[in-house]
Design an enzyme around this catalytic site. Structure first.
Site, PDB file in Angstrom:
ATOM      1  N   ASP A 123       0.998  -1.079  -0.117  1.00  0.00           N
ATOM      2  CA  ASP A 123       0.552   0.415  -0.021  1.00  0.00           C
ATOM      3  C   ASP A 123       0.920   1.478  -0.015  1.00  0.00           C
ATOM      4  O   ASP A 123       2.060   1.501   0.482  1.00  0.00           O
ATOM      5  CB  ASP A 123      -0.794   0.087   1.460  1.00  0.00           C
ATOM      6  N   GLU A 161      -1.701  -1.642  -6.128  1.00  0.00           N
ATOM      7  CA  GLU A 161      -3.579  -0.965  -6.350  1.00  0.00           C
ATOM      8  C   GLU A 161      -3.104   0.634  -7.955  1.00  0.00           C
ATOM      9  O   GLU A 161      -1.814   0.533  -7.653  1.00  0.00           O
ATOM     10  CB  GLU A 161      -3.584   0.324  -5.352  1.00  0.00           C
ATOM     11  N   CYS A 171     -12.643  -8.519   8.496  1.00  0.00           N
ATOM     12  CA  CYS A 171     -14.131  -9.067   8.968  1.00  0.00           C
ATOM     13  C   CYS A 171     -14.920  -8.641   7.185  1.00  0.00           C
ATOM     14  O   CYS A 171     -16.180  -9.357   7.311  1.00  0.00           O
ATOM     15  CB  CYS A 171     -14.911  -9.234  10.102  1.00  0.00           C
ATOM     16  N   CYS A 207     -11.479  -1.487  14.063  1.00  0.00           N
ATOM     17  CA  CYS A 207     -13.354  -2.011  13.986  1.00  0.00           C
ATOM     18  C   CYS A 207     -13.763  -3.075  15.180  1.00  0.00           C
ATOM     19  O   CYS A 207     -14.099  -3.121  16.103  1.00  0.00           O
ATOM     20  CB  CYS A 207     -13.247  -3.792  12.518  1.00  0.00           C
ATOM     21  N   CYS A 214     -15.238  -6.231  15.106  1.00  0.00           N
ATOM     22  CA  CYS A 214     -14.649  -7.713  15.193  1.00  0.00           C
ATOM     23  C   CYS A 214     -13.181  -6.698  16.774  1.00  0.00           C
ATOM     24  O   CYS A 214     -12.521  -8.382  16.761  1.00  0.00           O
ATOM     25  CB  CYS A 214     -13.789  -8.388  13.887  1.00  0.00           C
ATOM     26  N   ASP A 257      -2.636   2.096   6.954  1.00  0.00           N
ATOM     27  CA  ASP A 257      -1.789   0.769   5.316  1.00  0.00           C
ATOM     28  C   ASP A 257      -1.674  -0.225   6.029  1.00  0.00           C
ATOM     29  O   ASP A 257      -1.584  -0.440   4.691  1.00  0.00           O
ATOM     30  CB  ASP A 257      -0.688   2.153   5.731  1.00  0.00           C
TER      31      ASP A 257
HETATM   32 ZN    ZN Z   1     -13.451  -6.436  11.381  1.00  0.00          ZN
END
Ligand code: ZN
Length: 380
Positions: free
Chosen positions: A184, A268, A323, A338, A341, A348
């Site tokens: 990335d 990318e 997740c 997150c 989860c 990054d």
């Molecule tokens: Zn997650």
């Protein structure tokens, strides 16, 4: 594929005089060959061929000793350059794209190189680069070069001299290893890998950039049109060159080691021009020179027999790599946390894993990467 290897030369004062003289003679030959073509075309409506020009050159040489000072193939190459200028001119006429631009005479600052088109005129020895009619010049071979060199071009850049060798490169057929990685574009770091490795911009580059700011200030402080301002501007141009070279060197080394370690390498497909327009990202992306790095990486992967895979950048920074839930964040948020989860990752790093998972090979690796992440996460 043709590949160019460029090395710095360290000529003595005497050799510099000889190199300058060679460039100047080549420039004169270029201009007179151009003038001959123009006249011939005016008189006959036909173009003068390079073969005919080579015969003419042979005759000129007989009573012009300064031409005999130059290696004959170097002079012939000048005629090739004239021919190429005319070929390009006729091609532009055919394509009818804008003004075709008739080939121009070269002023003193517009001609700065000459070429040995074949081995024999030049030779790399243990003492340096041996040039016919010039001598052996000290050369810094900072990386090795395949034996099959096609041409050697000697070039002047401001106050430095370089040799560029064109080599016909043969690629390795078989990839050496199968170890996929996602990369990335970093905002703080230069790049972050899906295995969590962070690649910082090297310190010497940051140092040079500070120097650049200093030198820029120095220019603006001097009076416009003054001798001191001119000197400050040259110092600034040299600093820019230093940074360009350091960055390019860093890109070469990094792309080489990534290409040797990983296969495939997933990146990318960034629209760099579009991103540079976004002023938030503009500075860091232009500075980091991603376009250059990616083109080096593509080239080196090809040489090493590994593969580059480009994936769409959509949602790579938003989605949770563990997740898959969307976790929107602003550019200033450095951490991916997150709420679904509970995983916590550098943003990054999270993106790099997403990039890897988007690839055709990445899907089989999800589990392995997921295990790795959960051991890093303090909440699971
Ligand atoms: Zn997650």
């Amino acid at each position: 594929m043709l590949k160019t290897y460029k090395y710095r030369l360290y000529p003595t004062k005497k050799q510099i005089a000889k190199l300058e003289e060679t460039i100047e003679t080549c420039r004169l030959v270029y201009n007179s060959a151009l003038s001959d073509r123009r006249e011939y075309y005016r008189e006959t409506g036909k173009s003068l061929s390079r073969i005919k020009q080579q015969e003419n050159l042979k005759n000129y040489k007989k009573d012009r000793p300064f031409l005999q000072e130059i290696h004959s193939q170097v002079l012939q190459n000048v005629l090739f350059r004239v021919e190429k200028a005319f070929d390009n001119f006729f091609r532009r006429i055919k394509e009818k794209k804008g003004k075709p631009g008739y080939p121009r005479f070269k002023g003193k600052d517009r001609y700065d190189s000459f070429t040995y088109p074949q081995q024999g005129g030049f030779q790399i020895t243990q003492h340096g680069l041996k040039l016919s009619k010039i001598g052996t010049i000290k050369i810094k071979m900072h990386r090795s070069i395949p034996i099959t060199i096609k041409t050697c071009t000697i070039k002047r850049e401001i106050d430095r001299w370089y040799a560029s060798f064109v080599v016909d490169y043969v690629f390795v057929d078989q990839p050496v290893q199968q170890s996929p990685i996602g990369i990335d574009v970093g905002i703080n770091a230069f790049a972050v890998l899906s295995n969590g490795d962070i690649i910082d911009n090297p310190k010497y580059l940051t140092k040079s950039e500070k120097q650049l700011v200093k030198k820029q200030r120095r220019v603006s402080r001097k009076k416009t049109g003054s001798e001191n301002r001119r000197k400050a501007r040259i110092a600034l141009a040299k600093q820019h060159r230093k940074i360009r070279n350091q960055r390019s060197d860093f890109h070469h080394k990094l792309s080489r080691s990534l290409a040797n370690l990983y296969n495939p390498i997933i990146v990318e497909s960034l629209n760099i021009k579009g991103m540079v327009k976004n002023h938030h990202l503009a500075k860091s992306i232009s500075d980091a020179g991603w376009g250059q790095f990616l083109s080096y990486l593509t080239c080196k992967a090809e040489e090493a027999g590994s593969r580059i895979e480009k994936v769409a950048p959509r949602y790579t920074s938003i989605n949770c790599s563990n997740c898959g839930s969307p976790v929107p964040k602003t550019l200033s948020e450095r951490i991916h946390k997150c709420p679904f989860c509970n995983i916590v990752l550098d943003r990054d790093h999270n993106a790099a894993i997403n990039i890897l998972q988007k690839s055709t090979v990445g899907t089989t690796e999800i589990h392995a990467w997921g295990d790795l992440i959960s051991t890093l996460s303090p909440k699971t």
